[in-house]
Each structure stands twice: as C-alpha cells, then as structure tokens.
Design a protein around this motif. Structure first.
Motif, PDB file in Angstrom:
ATOM      1  N   SER A  31     146.617 -46.783 -98.746  1.00 50.93           N
ATOM      2  CA  SER A  31     145.451 -47.626 -99.018  1.00 50.93           C
ATOM      3  C   SER A  31     144.225 -46.832 -99.463  1.00 50.93           C
ATOM      4  N   ASN A  32     144.328 -45.497 -99.462  1.00 52.13           N
ATOM      5  CA  ASN A  32     143.195 -44.635 -99.807  1.00 52.13           C
ATOM      6  C   ASN A  32     142.006 -44.809 -98.867  1.00 52.13           C
ATOM      7  N   ASN A  33     142.266 -45.359 -97.713  1.00 56.55           N
ATOM      8  CA  ASN A  33     141.218 -45.513 -96.709  1.00 56.55           C
ATOM      9  C   ASN A  33     140.984 -44.165 -96.032  1.00 56.55           C
ATOM     10  N   LYS A  34     139.764 -43.920 -95.601  1.00 53.77           N
ATOM     11  CA  LYS A  34     139.420 -42.662 -94.951  1.00 53.77           C
ATOM     12  C   LYS A  34     138.469 -42.914 -93.794  1.00 53.77           C
ATOM     13  N   GLY A  35     138.365 -41.910 -92.918  1.00 54.71           N
ATOM     14  CA  GLY A  35     137.390 -41.977 -91.853  1.00 54.71           C
ATOM     15  C   GLY A  35     135.975 -41.968 -92.413  1.00 54.71           C
ATOM     16  N   ASN A  36     135.075 -42.670 -91.716  1.00 55.10           N
ATOM     17  CA  ASN A  36     133.705 -42.782 -92.231  1.00 55.10           C
ATOM     18  C   ASN A  36     132.699 -42.606 -91.098  1.00 55.10           C
ATOM     19  N   GLY A  37     132.845 -41.493 -90.358  1.00 54.95           N
ATOM     20  CA  GLY A  37     131.883 -41.174 -89.319  1.00 54.95           C
ATOM     21  C   GLY A  37     132.027 -42.036 -88.065  1.00 54.95           C
ATOM     22  N   TYR A  38     130.915 -42.202 -87.370  1.00 54.26           N
ATOM     23  CA  TYR A  38     130.922 -42.896 -86.079  1.00 54.26           C
ATOM     24  C   TYR A  38     129.677 -43.784 -85.967  1.00 54.26           C
ATOM     25  N   ILE A  45     126.927 -46.008 -70.380  1.00 47.99           N
ATOM     26  CA  ILE A  45     127.898 -45.132 -71.019  1.00 47.99           C
ATOM     27  C   ILE A  45     127.727 -45.254 -72.530  1.00 47.99           C
ATOM     28  N   GLN A  46     127.581 -44.111 -73.205  1.00 48.28           N
ATOM     29  CA  GLN A  46     127.358 -44.079 -74.646  1.00 48.28           C
ATOM     30  C   GLN A  46     128.655 -43.688 -75.339  1.00 48.28           C
ATOM     31  N   PHE A  47     129.157 -44.568 -76.199  1.00 49.36           N
ATOM     32  CA  PHE A  47     130.404 -44.287 -76.913  1.00 49.36           C
ATOM     33  C   PHE A  47     130.135 -44.013 -78.382  1.00 49.36           C
ATOM     34  N   LYS A  48     130.950 -43.121 -78.964  1.00 47.55           N
ATOM     35  CA  LYS A  48     130.948 -42.868 -80.403  1.00 47.55           C
ATOM     36  C   LYS A  48     132.179 -43.555 -80.977  1.00 47.55           C
ATOM     37  N   ILE A  49     131.969 -44.659 -81.654  1.00 45.02           N
ATOM     38  CA  ILE A  49     133.081 -45.484 -82.125  1.00 45.02           C
ATOM     39  C   ILE A  49     133.434 -45.079 -83.549  1.00 45.02           C
ATOM     40  N   PRO A  50     134.664 -44.602 -83.786  1.00 45.65           N
ATOM     41  CA  PRO A  50     135.059 -44.169 -85.134  1.00 45.65           C
ATOM     42  C   PRO A  50     135.076 -45.331 -86.120  1.00 45.65           C
ATOM     43  N   ARG A  51     134.666 -45.029 -87.362  1.00 46.08           N
ATOM     44  CA  ARG A  51     134.666 -46.048 -88.416  1.00 46.08           C
ATOM     45  C   ARG A  51     135.597 -45.599 -89.545  1.00 46.08           C
ATOM     46  N   ASP A  52     135.985 -46.557 -90.365  1.00 42.45           N
ATOM     47  CA  ASP A  52     136.733 -46.236 -91.579  1.00 42.45           C
ATOM     48  C   ASP A  52     135.991 -46.799 -92.780  1.00 42.45           C
ATOM     49  N   ARG A  53     136.356 -46.325 -93.967  1.00 46.37           N
ATOM     50  CA  ARG A  53     135.622 -46.689 -95.167  1.00 46.37           C
ATOM     51  C   ARG A  53     135.664 -48.181 -95.450  1.00 46.37           C
ATOM     52  N   PHE A  54     136.830 -48.807 -95.227  1.00 49.96           N
ATOM     53  CA  PHE A  54     137.003 -50.226 -95.576  1.00 49.96           C
ATOM     54  C   PHE A  54     136.714 -51.178 -94.413  1.00 49.96           C
ATOM     55  N   GLY A  55     136.305 -50.659 -93.280  1.00 50.83           N
ATOM     56  CA  GLY A  55     135.981 -51.493 -92.136  1.00 50.83           C
ATOM     57  C   GLY A  55     137.174 -52.229 -91.536  1.00 50.83           C
ATOM     58  N   GLN A  56     138.350 -51.633 -91.646  1.00 50.62           N
ATOM     59  CA  GLN A  56     139.565 -52.275 -91.140  1.00 50.62           C
ATOM     60  C   GLN A  56     139.959 -51.807 -89.744  1.00 50.62           C
ATOM     61  N   PHE A  57     139.429 -50.691 -89.317  1.00 48.96           N
ATOM     62  CA  PHE A  57     139.833 -50.123 -88.028  1.00 48.96           C
ATOM     63  C   PHE A  57     138.958 -50.663 -86.901  1.00 48.96           C
TER      64      PHE A  57
END
Length: 389
Positions: free
Chosen positions: A47-54, A66-78
């Motif tokens: 899908s050419n999707n990639k990680g996009n920070g947190y 509690i402070q969480f760093k939630i991973p994101r992806d480029r297409f907002g599917q994760f």
C-alpha cells in the motif's frame, strides 16, 4: 544484559513506586504500540503506507496521569488495539458516574467520590461534563419516539418529597408501562404531575400521542375518580381495567381486623382469575352476594353495587383466562416503584423535579435492559389484544 523472570520481578518490586508505576506503564504501552505499528506495516507492504511520527495523548489512572506516544501512519489507517482498552476504561468511568447517580448520589457527591478515588486526575469540569452527558442521555430517553400501537398500557404514580423554593411537599411522578405488539414490555413515560388527577393523566396521554403512540386496546390503572372518562376520550374503543389490588387494599382498610381474613377470602372468589368458565356475569352476582352478606355490618359494601365504575374492575374477564392474572392489576408498576423507592429513600427530599426524573429514568432504563425486553409467553393465547399471535 538479559534478566530472567524472577530477576525482573525483583527489580520491579524494589524500584517501582506510584510515580515509577506510571512511567513503567508508559514505556510498556508505547513499546507495544510501536511494535503493533511495525506488524501493521509488514502486513500492508503493497500500500506504500509508512509510519508518520507520533501523537501524544494523556490518560488518567488511579495513581496519576499517563502520557502515551501513539504511533501514526501516513494514510491514517492504523489504530492501536491498546487504545480500545483505554477507551473502554473511560467508558467505565462514565458508567460508574451513571451508576452512582442511579443509587441516589447527587452530582456534587459524585465529584467528591471521584476526587477521593482519582485525586486531581479528574477535574470538576470533567465530572460536570460527564454529568451533563448523563442528563442528556436520560432526557432524550424520556422523550424518545414511541411505537404506534401498544396493545396494553398500565399507569400508576409514585410519590416523592420534593423541594420547591423554601417548602417541601410530596408530589406525584406518573409511570406508564406498555406492552409492545411483540409481547415485550417497555417503560413509556415518567412525568411529574404534582397532584395526581384525571386531568393530569389526560395531559400525559396526549404527551404519549405526541411522541407517536396512536392506539391501545386496554388501559390498566388504579381507582382514580374520572379516569375511565379520560381513557375513553383519548383512546377511542380502548377497554379500561381498574386495578383489583388497589380495590382490595382500599376495602380491607375499612374493616375490622377480625373480619379481614374472611373478607379477603370472599374477595378472592369474586375476583377469580385463570378460570375458563368464570365470567363477568358470575363475578357481578358474587359481588351482589358479598354486599348482602356484609351490608348490615359495613354499609359501604352495599354502595358498591350502585357505583357506576364497579364494572371496570371486571374487564379482565373479557380476555383469555390464561392472561387474566397479568392484566387485572398494576403489579408490574408496583414492582418497578419498589426499585424507585430504594433510590429515593436515600434522601429526605429531592432538590428538583428534574433530579427525581433523572434518578427514576436511570433505574427505568436498567429495568428495561435487564428484565422487560423479553416477550411474555402467555399473551400468545389472547386473540383480542394480540390477534396475530
């Protein structure tokens, strides 16, 4: 350096305090979400999707924030599975607030409970928002659209002490239970009418109509004077049954204790239920014999025969004998009122009619969800109320 399970447990036991526990949760959850994103990307290589920070998000726990760093992806599917767990926790906090209110606590009481349990992690504004959400939920439930036809509706009132300005008086809160065409039950209305009256019930019946109810075939109610006229006016062709339990209770309250047992047995013979060959004509003849038997001792029993409304106590005999026990009293509402009284008795008086309605609405919603949604098997035998059974 690697540690075995017992070594890791020892390190945690010696070093994790309240603050450290939160940091440990942050480390673990952040790592798990990162690994989850890696697995998601591996499954979606094409899908050419990639990680996009947190993105950061703060959650509250019993020991702090509690402070969480939630991973994101480029297409907002994760979307991390762990967030569903945390979302469920927030929903449980809201449900806790709802349940506390249903047990009779005020919104101020709930704020105090949350302050004691969660400390400063839930601000008063947060609790206020939860309470407002709760109020909107219950208000919308009380005003929800109704079905067009309920073959049976039962009505009664519960009374509660209510404060208005500087005075406290007992006021009526009217309750309506309906039987749906699928033979299950629902609580149709909870309304404050300070003094129960036929005119008040006419107003409430019209309120039900404004919410969608059009017809009913049978109305079951207590012995309130003039109610039969209101029923015939608002619900054309509906039959009216006056509650036999209320009638017996009222009559027995007027006789000597020494006579109550015998009179009670006589009343059972008059209001005989579940007998296929027992008819309204036989019942009225038994009532006549009852009046003759007790008339010399209790003159009011003779007057029963001259009352215009006495026939309405025997409407249940027009229906299949296998459902008569279900429709000759308002016992369903009496049972519901017992649940209402449990939560109302916590307080000497309620601060407003809205506070009472919110409290009763929560109890009513729980009652519908747990008990009333199941069809009543016996109703299938009656072809007048349920012709398609």
């Amino acid at each position: 350096m690697r540690f075995n399970a017992s070594q890791l447990q020892k390190i945690l036991d010696e070093n994790v305090n309240d603050y450290g526990a939160n940091k440990l949760i942050e480390f673990v959850f952040n790592s798990l979400m990162k690994l989850e994103r890696q697995a998601f990307m591996a499954e979606n290589k094409s899908s050419n999707n990639k990680g996009n920070g947190y993105r950061s998000r703060c959650f509250s726990s019993l020991s702090g924030k509690i402070q969480f760093k939630i991973p994101r992806d480029r297409f907002g599917q994760f979307y991390p599975f762990i967030l569903e767990i945390l979302k469920k926790q927030e929903q449980e906090v809201r449900e806790l607030a709802f349940q506390l209110y249903a047990k009779g606590l005020s919104t101020k009481d709930i704020e105090n409970v949350f302050a004691n349990v969660f400390g400063t992690n839930y601000k008063k504004s947060t609790i206020s928002n939860i309470s407002q959400e709760f109020k909107e939920l219950l208000t919308n439930w009380r005003n929800r659209p109704l079905e067009k036809n309920y073959p049976i509706i039962m009505i009664d009132a519960i009374h509660s002490k209510l404060r208005r300005l500087d005075s406290v008086e007992t006021e009526a809160f009217c309750v309506v239970i309906g039987v749906r065409e699928d033979k299950s039950r629902d609580i149709l209305a909870l309304e404050n009418i300070p003094t129960e009256s036929a005119a008040g019930w006419e107003f409430l019946f019209n309120r039900l109509k404004s919410r969608g109810l059009q017809t009913t075939k049978l109305v079951v109610a207590d012995g309130l004077v003039g109610l039969e006229n209101v029923v015939s006016k608002v619900f054309k062709n509906a039959k009216f049954q006056k509650c036999v339990t209320h009638f017996k209770r009222s009559l027995l309250a007027k006789v000597r204790n020494s006579d109550k047992s015998e009179i009670s047995d006589d009343l059972k013979e008059i209001f005989c239920v579940g007998q296929e060959r027992y008819t309204k004509e036989i019942a009225l003849k038994n009532l006549d014999n009852f009046a003759k038997k007790w008339g010399d001792k209790y003159r009011f029993t003779k007057k029963l025969l001259n009352r215009d409304d006495v026939v309405y106590y025997f409407t249940f005999l027009e229906f299949d004998h296998r459902i008569q026990r279900l429709i000759y009293t308002t016992n369903w509402i009496e049972n519901l009122n017992k649940q209402f009284r449990k939560v109302l008795k916590i307080r000497n008086s309620m601060p407003s009619d809205e506070s009472v309605l919110l409290l009763l609405s929560k109890v009513a919603m729980d009652k519908v969800d747990k008990y009333l949604n199941y069809p009543i098997y016996q109703f299938k035998f009656d072809k007048i109320l349920f012709p398609e059974s």
